[in-house]
Write a protein that holds these residues in place. Sequence first.
Motif, PDB file in Angstrom:
ATOM      1  N   ASN A  60       0.964  -1.161  -0.022  1.00  0.00           N
ATOM      2  CA  ASN A  60      -0.001  -0.091   0.219  1.00  0.00           C
ATOM      3  C   ASN A  60       0.969   1.505  -0.024  1.00  0.00           C
ATOM      4  N   ASP A  61       0.351   2.321  -0.618  1.00  0.00           N
ATOM      5  CA  ASP A  61       1.275   3.417  -0.547  1.00  0.00           C
ATOM      6  C   ASP A  61       0.894   4.409   0.661  1.00  0.00           C
ATOM      7  N   GLU A  62       1.498   5.464   0.992  1.00  0.00           N
ATOM      8  CA  GLU A  62       1.331   6.361   1.912  1.00  0.00           C
ATOM      9  C   GLU A  62      -0.149   6.713   2.385  1.00  0.00           C
ATOM     10  N   GLU A  63      -0.853   6.742   1.379  1.00  0.00           N
ATOM     11  CA  GLU A  63      -2.220   7.222   1.619  1.00  0.00           C
ATOM     12  C   GLU A  63      -3.291   5.808   1.693  1.00  0.00           C
ATOM     13  N   GLY A  64      -2.698   4.674   1.750  1.00  0.00           N
ATOM     14  CA  GLY A  64      -3.738   3.535   1.913  1.00  0.00           C
ATOM     15  C   GLY A  64      -4.160   2.867   0.811  1.00  0.00           C
ATOM     16  N   ASN A  65      -3.597   3.383  -0.437  1.00  0.00           N
ATOM     17  CA  ASN A  65      -4.209   2.759  -1.684  1.00  0.00           C
ATOM     18  C   ASN A  65      -3.049   1.497  -2.024  1.00  0.00           C
ATOM     19  N   GLN A  66      -4.027   0.673  -2.664  1.00  0.00           N
ATOM     20  CA  GLN A  66      -3.241  -0.596  -3.003  1.00  0.00           C
ATOM     21  C   GLN A  66      -2.186  -0.367  -4.126  1.00  0.00           C
ATOM     22  N   LYS A  67      -1.250  -0.833  -4.036  1.00  0.00           N
ATOM     23  CA  LYS A  67       0.162  -0.657  -4.765  1.00  0.00           C
ATOM     24  C   LYS A  67       0.628  -2.151  -5.420  1.00  0.00           C
ATOM     25  N   ILE A  68       1.124  -2.099  -6.569  1.00  0.00           N
ATOM     26  CA  ILE A  68       1.985  -3.195  -6.962  1.00  0.00           C
ATOM     27  C   ILE A  68       2.989  -2.986  -7.824  1.00  0.00           C
ATOM     28  N   ARG A  69       4.371  -3.792  -7.520  1.00  0.00           N
ATOM     29  CA  ARG A  69       5.427  -3.405  -8.433  1.00  0.00           C
ATOM     30  C   ARG A  69       5.258  -4.633  -9.424  1.00  0.00           C
ATOM     31  N   ILE A  70       5.508  -4.426 -10.722  1.00  0.00           N
ATOM     32  CA  ILE A  70       5.427  -5.331 -11.763  1.00  0.00           C
ATOM     33  C   ILE A  70       6.925  -5.616 -12.236  1.00  0.00           C
ATOM     34  N   ASP A  71       7.495  -6.473 -12.088  1.00  0.00           N
ATOM     35  CA  ASP A  71       9.041  -6.962 -12.582  1.00  0.00           C
ATOM     36  C   ASP A  71       8.953  -7.996 -13.830  1.00  0.00           C
ATOM     37  N   VAL A  72       9.100  -7.344 -15.021  1.00  0.00           N
ATOM     38  CA  VAL A  72       9.248  -8.055 -16.135  1.00  0.00           C
ATOM     39  C   VAL A  72      10.505  -8.455 -16.616  1.00  0.00           C
ATOM     40  N   PHE A  73      10.928  -9.639 -16.487  1.00  0.00           N
ATOM     41  CA  PHE A  73      12.057 -10.127 -16.945  1.00  0.00           C
ATOM     42  C   PHE A  73      12.079 -10.563 -18.385  1.00  0.00           C
ATOM     43  N   PHE A  74      13.317 -10.057 -19.383  1.00  0.00           N
ATOM     44  CA  PHE A  74      13.084 -10.428 -20.657  1.00  0.00           C
ATOM     45  C   PHE A  74      14.496 -10.803 -21.122  1.00  0.00           C
ATOM     46  N   SER A  75      14.393 -11.641 -22.357  1.00  0.00           N
ATOM     47  CA  SER A  75      15.836 -11.905 -22.658  1.00  0.00           C
ATOM     48  C   SER A  75      16.117 -11.167 -23.864  1.00  0.00           C
ATOM     49  N   THR A  76      17.530 -10.780 -24.139  1.00  0.00           N
ATOM     50  CA  THR A  76      17.759  -9.952 -25.318  1.00  0.00           C
ATOM     51  C   THR A  76      18.892 -10.696 -25.841  1.00  0.00           C
ATOM     52  N   THR A  77      19.777  -9.860 -26.471  1.00  0.00           N
ATOM     53  CA  THR A  77      20.879 -10.696 -27.262  1.00  0.00           C
ATOM     54  C   THR A  77      21.844 -11.210 -26.065  1.00  0.00           C
ATOM     55  N   PRO A  78      22.479 -12.227 -26.899  1.00  0.00           N
ATOM     56  CA  PRO A  78      23.406 -13.114 -25.488  1.00  0.00           C
ATOM     57  C   PRO A  78      24.526 -12.244 -25.010  1.00  0.00           C
ATOM     58  N   ASP A  79      24.933 -11.196 -25.686  1.00  0.00           N
ATOM     59  CA  ASP A  79      25.994 -10.499 -25.136  1.00  0.00           C
ATOM     60  C   ASP A  79      25.634  -9.413 -23.855  1.00  0.00           C
ATOM     61  N   VAL A  80      24.302  -9.226 -24.166  1.00  0.00           N
ATOM     62  CA  VAL A  80      23.583  -8.316 -22.934  1.00  0.00           C
ATOM     63  C   VAL A  80      22.912  -9.316 -21.815  1.00  0.00           C
ATOM     64  N   GLY A  81      22.048 -10.352 -22.448  1.00  0.00           N
ATOM     65  CA  GLY A  81      21.715 -11.173 -21.419  1.00  0.00           C
ATOM     66  C   GLY A  81      20.093 -10.957 -20.900  1.00  0.00           C
ATOM     67  N   ILE A  82      19.770 -11.397 -19.883  1.00  0.00           N
ATOM     68  CA  ILE A  82      18.521 -10.994 -19.129  1.00  0.00           C
ATOM     69  C   ILE A  82      18.448  -9.840 -18.651  1.00  0.00           C
ATOM     70  N   LYS A  83      17.399  -8.753 -18.966  1.00  0.00           N
ATOM     71  CA  LYS A  83      17.020  -7.698 -18.348  1.00  0.00           C
ATOM     72  C   LYS A  83      15.751  -7.488 -17.640  1.00  0.00           C
ATOM     73  N   ARG A  84      15.361  -6.317 -16.769  1.00  0.00           N
ATOM     74  CA  ARG A  84      14.389  -6.305 -16.166  1.00  0.00           C
ATOM     75  C   ARG A  84      13.564  -4.968 -16.538  1.00  0.00           C
TER      76      ARG A  84
END
Length: 295
Positions: A60-84
């Motif tokens: 919840n945020d400071e005002e009591g509202n529901q909050k969610i963090r969405i972490d999306v992990f994705f693949s890229t080129t092999p030299d860069v790897g997995i990012k978020r």
Amino acid sequence: MAVKGDVPEVNSGEAIEFSRHIGFVRVDKIVAVNPTLEERAKLFGSVPKEDAEEIVYASNDEEGNQKIRIDVFFSTTPDVGIKRHSITMVNKERTNKEGTKNQYINQVGVCTWPDAEGNLQEWFKNFTNKQNEILAPKTYRKALEGEELLFTFLRALFRQRDSDVKKEISFNYKKFFAGNVKELRDDVMNTDVTQPFIGLLQVETSDDGSKKYEKLFAKAFLPSDMYERLATLNFSSDYQKRIWAKFKKEVEGEYGAKGHYKYVLAIPYSAEEDDVANGEGKVNSAPVDADSSDY
């Protein structure tokens, strides 16, 4: 050189060191959405500590509202790897700073800021053809905080076409804000309906200079067929030139990228070349936007 990064979740207990990059990166495939501690560790070949606390995404945020963090992990080129790519949404209608205007979102994930609901544009409220003839109405409502950034990402991933009257992007937000993102996960990890696209990586530095955050610029993306052209910024068609001009305007605009970036195919981040952290970059003075996706 590869620069090692901080573990974003301080309570995770994971011994993971991330290499930061800047520049254009291809979002090839979504490999995880809000993974558990163990699932995330497997992505990077690490092992959580025995006493590590599970990652908490819904709160919840400071005002009591529901909050969610969405972490999306994705693949890229092999030299860069997995990012978020991380987006924070709050179960609260988004208004301007003065509280006098609401942001609206329609069924295909497009947002707008009318001065009054009665003044919403026809293209926003209706599906139209090239002759501007109305084909069918669109559903729309007031947008939530952070929702525009989520739907900008999804529109790029699904290559959403605004003329398709059968398309609608929607989720069960009651489950969503309770931390259940299975519906989103199933959609974005379905390679039958998703396709690669291009984003711009930047590195932001905290005000005290103690932390650096690698982020995918969240407000605009490019189609995957432009990837090779981005190596030289030499575009072959008027269409690509228009797409690039629109993207560049978003990045360099008043509410654009706040971190250090370069218009190159992804390269390792160098603190010595960080013109923003060193006080030389123009984007260092960009105002903080309400939809900032800080970790």
